[in-house]
Design an enzyme around this catalytic site. Sequence first.
Site, PDB file in Angstrom:
ATOM      1  N   HIS A   7      16.532  56.550  36.503  1.00 35.16           N
ATOM      2  CA  HIS A   7      17.834  56.013  36.876  1.00 35.16           C
ATOM      3  C   HIS A   7      17.707  54.541  37.268  1.00 35.16           C
ATOM      4  O   HIS A   7      17.152  54.206  38.305  1.00 35.16           O
ATOM      5  CB  HIS A   7      18.372  56.834  38.046  1.00 35.16           C
ATOM      6  CG  HIS A   7      19.758  56.502  38.463  1.00 35.16           C
ATOM      7  ND1 HIS A   7      20.067  56.032  39.717  1.00 35.16           N
ATOM      8  CD2 HIS A   7      20.933  56.573  37.797  1.00 35.16           C
ATOM      9  CE1 HIS A   7      21.362  55.850  39.823  1.00 35.16           C
ATOM     10  NE2 HIS A   7      21.919  56.178  38.667  1.00 35.16           N
TER      11      HIS A   7
ATOM     12  N   GLU B 154      17.239  54.234  31.965  1.00 27.23           N
ATOM     13  CA  GLU B 154      18.702  54.132  31.964  1.00 27.23           C
ATOM     14  C   GLU B 154      19.169  52.743  32.371  1.00 27.23           C
ATOM     15  O   GLU B 154      19.091  52.381  33.543  1.00 27.23           O
ATOM     16  CB  GLU B 154      19.301  55.160  32.927  1.00 27.23           C
ATOM     17  CG  GLU B 154      20.807  55.212  32.851  1.00 27.23           C
ATOM     18  CD  GLU B 154      21.496  55.101  34.210  1.00 27.23           C
ATOM     19  OE1 GLU B 154      22.714  55.394  34.267  1.00 27.23           O
ATOM     20  OE2 GLU B 154      20.852  54.705  35.196  1.00 27.23           O
TER      21      GLU B 154
ATOM     22  N   ASP C 240      22.449  50.367  32.921  1.00 30.32           N
ATOM     23  CA  ASP C 240      23.903  50.225  32.979  1.00 30.32           C
ATOM     24  C   ASP C 240      24.251  48.886  32.336  1.00 30.32           C
ATOM     25  O   ASP C 240      23.644  47.866  32.670  1.00 30.32           O
ATOM     26  CB  ASP C 240      24.400  50.231  34.421  1.00 30.32           C
ATOM     27  CG  ASP C 240      24.159  51.538  35.134  1.00 30.32           C
ATOM     28  OD1 ASP C 240      24.089  52.576  34.463  1.00 30.32           O
ATOM     29  OD2 ASP C 240      24.052  51.524  36.379  1.00 30.32           O
TER      30      ASP C 240
ATOM     31  N   HIS D  62      24.226  47.314  37.587  1.00 28.57           N
ATOM     32  CA  HIS D  62      24.961  48.523  37.960  1.00 28.57           C
ATOM     33  C   HIS D  62      26.466  48.276  37.950  1.00 28.57           C
ATOM     34  O   HIS D  62      27.249  49.145  37.580  1.00 28.57           O
ATOM     35  CB  HIS D  62      24.526  48.988  39.346  1.00 28.57           C
ATOM     36  CG  HIS D  62      25.308  50.138  39.877  1.00 28.57           C
ATOM     37  ND1 HIS D  62      25.485  51.301  39.148  1.00 28.57           N
ATOM     38  CD2 HIS D  62      25.964  50.330  41.045  1.00 28.57           C
ATOM     39  CE1 HIS D  62      26.217  52.142  39.850  1.00 28.57           C
ATOM     40  NE2 HIS D  62      26.524  51.582  40.999  1.00 28.57           N
TER      41      HIS D  62
ATOM     42  N   GLU E 125      24.498  53.184  29.796  1.00 27.54           N
ATOM     43  CA  GLU E 125      25.849  53.497  30.255  1.00 27.54           C
ATOM     44  C   GLU E 125      26.751  52.292  30.054  1.00 27.54           C
ATOM     45  O   GLU E 125      26.416  51.178  30.458  1.00 27.54           O
ATOM     46  CB  GLU E 125      25.859  53.876  31.738  1.00 27.54           C
ATOM     47  CG  GLU E 125      27.276  54.172  32.247  1.00 27.54           C
ATOM     48  CD  GLU E 125      27.361  54.465  33.723  1.00 27.54           C
ATOM     49  OE1 GLU E 125      28.496  54.452  34.260  1.00 27.54           O
ATOM     50  OE2 GLU E 125      26.309  54.694  34.358  1.00 27.54           O
TER      51      GLU E 125
END
Length: 337
Positions: free
Chosen positions: A17, A44, A46, A59, A151
Amino acid sequence: MARQPTLDGQPPIVIAHRGASGERPEHTLASYALAIEQGADFIEPDLVLTKDGVLVARHENEISETTDVADRPEFADRKTTKMIDGKAVTGWFTEDFTLVELKTLRAKERIPRLRGTAHDGEYEIPTFEEILDLLARVNMEREHPVGVYPETKHPGYFAAIGLPHEAPLLALLEKYGYRGRKAPVFIQSFEVGNLKAIRAKSDLPLIQLMDDEGGPADDPRTSYAAMASPAGLKAVAVYADGIGPNKAMVIPRGALGTLGDPTSLVRDAHAAGLKVHPWTFRRENYFLPLGDKSGINPAGHGDLAAEIAAYLATGIDGLFSDNPREAIPAVKEGASR
């Protein structure tokens, strides 16, 4: 190894994450590289966009919590207030900076009270292409590639200001060879419209993110609770390959913060043909289900493995963790039982 209670019977995956964000400032190449070194299955990032349309890893598009922008007098006049997904947010925003300007900033720890500041100022903001380039170099020597799990952050907002995610995202994934249903990639979003737009252009795996309250910013008539119902999950399965729920939607916490009884979400999602990757598993006591936390150091490290074991028993297909160093052996131990 025995068949697992996951959708495809394979061992659950560990998604780093924001990288190994429990040990390095999140969304930095150092954080991703450490997660890869520790054995994460996916990293991951963002993704938000710069003024000149470059995908970068943060983020949020508001960057005062994760960079030193507030300490840069040359950018003092960029501070502003914007409406992001219906909420007023004050700070500095990536879409007001060119990539060259963002590269002058340095990352800092987002939750310093729990994780300290030892690495503040050491790393710059990476582009999505730099992250894919890191993976390309690493995966040249690997039989099983480390995947990427991007994401799209606030995609409706970015589209409304003329900076949509879809075209640059898909172009970069194509450039680096991510093609087809078996590609080591999942594209995730809390919104629905951009996932459907990507599905119309690509067959790459997609994940519908869900929180334990509220609903998609691009569809205020819909709640995540409704999407998580058996009927809602069947609708999600039309365009997505899985869901990424807040872990409280899988196992709620009781009044004292202890784990309650599992819901039917994993079973219902599997019945709809959807994978389940809950978020986020962290080693600090502050985040763990400890019940009465009086007298406990919130920054201390507790029994993350026990929490993970409870979730593995529900049949989850993977999980997001800030701490791959601890999560990976916990998942392997649970999968071997």
